[in-house]
Design a protein around this motif. Structure first.
Motif, PDB file in Angstrom:
ATOM      1  N   ALA A 223       0.824  -1.211   0.000  1.00 33.73           N
ATOM      2  CA  ALA A 223       0.000   0.000   0.000  1.00 33.73           C
ATOM      3  C   ALA A 223       0.859   1.262   0.000  1.00 33.73           C
ATOM      4  O   ALA A 223       2.044   1.246   0.351  1.00 33.73           O
ATOM      5  N   ASP A 224       0.225   2.354  -0.398  1.00 33.57           N
ATOM      6  CA  ASP A 224       0.858   3.674  -0.366  1.00 33.57           C
ATOM      7  C   ASP A 224       1.235   4.006   1.080  1.00 33.57           C
ATOM      8  O   ASP A 224       0.400   3.970   1.979  1.00 33.57           O
ATOM      9  N   THR A 225       2.502   4.338   1.313  1.00 36.99           N
ATOM     10  CA  THR A 225       2.972   4.642   2.671  1.00 36.99           C
ATOM     11  C   THR A 225       2.611   6.047   3.114  1.00 36.99           C
ATOM     12  O   THR A 225       2.761   6.384   4.294  1.00 36.99           O
ATOM     13  N   GLY A 226       2.172   6.889   2.184  1.00 33.31           N
ATOM     14  CA  GLY A 226       1.902   8.287   2.494  1.00 33.31           C
ATOM     15  C   GLY A 226       3.099   9.187   2.258  1.00 33.31           C
ATOM     16  O   GLY A 226       2.960  10.412   2.168  1.00 33.31           O
ATOM     17  N   VAL A 227       4.286   8.589   2.147  1.00 32.46           N
ATOM     18  CA  VAL A 227       5.502   9.361   1.892  1.00 32.46           C
ATOM     19  C   VAL A 227       5.574   9.696   0.403  1.00 32.46           C
ATOM     20  O   VAL A 227       5.208   8.895  -0.457  1.00 32.46           O
ATOM     21  N   VAL A 228       6.046  10.903   0.104  1.00 34.21           N
ATOM     22  CA  VAL A 228       6.204  11.353  -1.279  1.00 34.21           C
ATOM     23  C   VAL A 228       7.689  11.395  -1.621  1.00 34.21           C
ATOM     24  O   VAL A 228       8.505  11.905  -0.848  1.00 34.21           O
ATOM     25  N   ARG A 258      13.980  13.766   4.171  1.00 33.53           N
ATOM     26  CA  ARG A 258      15.291  13.140   4.317  1.00 33.53           C
ATOM     27  C   ARG A 258      15.715  12.596   2.962  1.00 33.53           C
ATOM     28  O   ARG A 258      14.867  12.344   2.087  1.00 33.53           O
ATOM     29  N   PRO A 259      17.024  12.375   2.762  1.00 39.28           N
ATOM     30  CA  PRO A 259      17.482  11.760   1.511  1.00 39.28           C
ATOM     31  C   PRO A 259      16.989  10.316   1.409  1.00 39.28           C
ATOM     32  O   PRO A 259      16.901   9.601   2.404  1.00 39.28           O
ATOM     33  N   VAL A 264      14.425  12.753  -2.653  1.00 33.37           N
ATOM     34  CA  VAL A 264      14.071  13.334  -1.359  1.00 33.37           C
ATOM     35  C   VAL A 264      12.760  12.704  -0.922  1.00 33.37           C
ATOM     36  O   VAL A 264      11.773  12.731  -1.667  1.00 33.37           O
ATOM     37  N   ALA A 265      12.753  12.097   0.265  1.00 32.98           N
ATOM     38  CA  ALA A 265      11.536  11.508   0.828  1.00 32.98           C
ATOM     39  C   ALA A 265      10.899  12.503   1.778  1.00 32.98           C
ATOM     40  O   ALA A 265      11.564  13.022   2.676  1.00 32.98           O
ATOM     41  N   ILE A 266       9.604  12.784   1.573  1.00 36.48           N
ATOM     42  CA  ILE A 266       8.891  13.780   2.370  1.00 36.48           C
ATOM     43  C   ILE A 266       7.716  13.118   3.068  1.00 36.48           C
ATOM     44  O   ILE A 266       6.863  12.492   2.424  1.00 36.48           O
ATOM     45  N   ASP A 267       7.674  13.230   4.381  1.00 32.98           N
ATOM     46  CA  ASP A 267       6.558  12.669   5.145  1.00 32.98           C
ATOM     47  C   ASP A 267       5.299  13.484   4.900  1.00 32.98           C
ATOM     48  O   ASP A 267       5.356  14.695   4.628  1.00 32.98           O
TER      49      ASP A 267
END
Length: 318
Positions: A223-228, A258-259, A264-267
């Motif tokens: 499933a989609d983790t919500g992180v972009v 965070r990298p 770039v991973a964005i919560d």
């Protein structure tokens, strides 16, 4: 009642626990049984077939008790073993016919079924050759054919892609998916290569050290983790610097990021009363505007989805 049901199933060899209090239900479709080598996958299959006795616990296969009805289970289940088991001086057609006869088919029906399944697995042109001259991929197909010849009500496949090259592995996975989907035969398939099972399985059971980690629908794992995830490109070619600049600017704007490799991973934006859909759009707009302000090219914005390997590592680490 599920196709396979186990209750506190355990198998020990002295101080070594191959299975430990395994309680799980396996239903229709394709179920992937995943875990590292030594996780207990092959041990479980052999117990389900009545080839090994558990130390404790119980299990049923298609309603048959493994302790008392092993013969009945083996009559209605198709089994593809992991290891080499084909007689090299026997023609494939003769071997598959023989396995059909062993499962109770009369001679004419066994020969007809053997021809059908060998055509299904892609060995129609090679069925009269001695199996000692087969490639690894052809041997795996022959093992699959003998598991299907008696029209089983359940198929157990132990590492069916073992030793195959990428193209042959894809073909084998396609066959497994057809068995569970087009033919409607429940399949329990094991692999230590978790990525390949997430492509074809409806349900996944994860084992580690003989213990159950998780048993869920595959879609739940993926499933989609919500992180972009965001990828940017710099005009001067220094994409690493562009990534750092974007991350710093987004952090200054109050986002948690965070990298993530070259990305770039964005919560997700969270908070009481925050509408997830609006928060998602706001995050994307903020990323777009920030990239424009920095003068870096926005290559892609995509959701981060789970993978079986990621979930396995997280469960083992915890």
């Amino acid at each position: 009642m599920g196709v396979i049901t186990t209750a506190a199933l355990s198998k020990s060899y002295g101080q070594v626990h191959a299975l430990a209090d395994l309680t799980v239900d396996v239903g229709e479709g394709v179920t992937g049984l995943v875990g590292a080598n030594g996780a207990g996958k092959s041990t479980l299959i052999k117990i389900l077939l009545g080839l090994l006795s558990p130390t404790s616990g119980s299990a049923t296969v298609l309603g048959h008790d493994i302790a008392r009805e092993g013969d009945q289970i083996r009559q209605v289940v198709g089994y593809m073993p992991e290891h080499e088991c084909l007689p090299p001086d026997v023609r494939c057609i003769d071997f598959v016919v023989h396995m059909g006869r062993m499962s109770g088919l009369p001679p004419a029906a066994a020969r007809e079924r053997a021809a059908d399944v060998l055509r299904h697995v892609g060995l129609a042109e090679e069925r009269y050759r001695l199996m000692g001259g087969y490639s690894t991929g052809m041997k795996q197909r022959a093992k699959l054919a003998q598991a299907l010849v008696h029209d089983p009500a359940l198929v157990l496949l132990d590492e069916p892609t073992n030793g195959l090259d990428p193209a042959a592995r894809d073909d084998m996975l396609g066959l497994v998916q057809r068995i569970g989907g087009d033919f409607g035969i429940p399949v329990l398939v094991t692999s230590h290569l978790m990525g390949e099972l997430e492509r074809i399985s409806d349900h996944v059971v994860v084992l580690d050290g003989g213990r159950l980690l998780r048993s869920e629908a595959t879609d739940t794992f993926l499933a989609d983790t919500g992180v972009v995830l965001v990828e940017v490109h710099a005009a001067d070619g220094d994409d690493d610097a562009a990534q750092r600049a974007l991350g710093e600017a987004l952090a200054a704007a109050g986002l948690s990021c965070r990298p993530h490799g070259a990305l770039v991973a964005i919560d997700p934006i969270a908070g009481e009363g925050v509408d997830p859909a609006l928060a998602h759009d706001r995050l994307r707009d903020l990323v777009r505007d920030t990239a424009a302000d920095l003068g870096v090219g926005l290559v892609r914005i995509q959701p981060q989805r789970g993978h079986l390997e990621d979930v396995f590592r997280e469960e083992v680490a915890s």
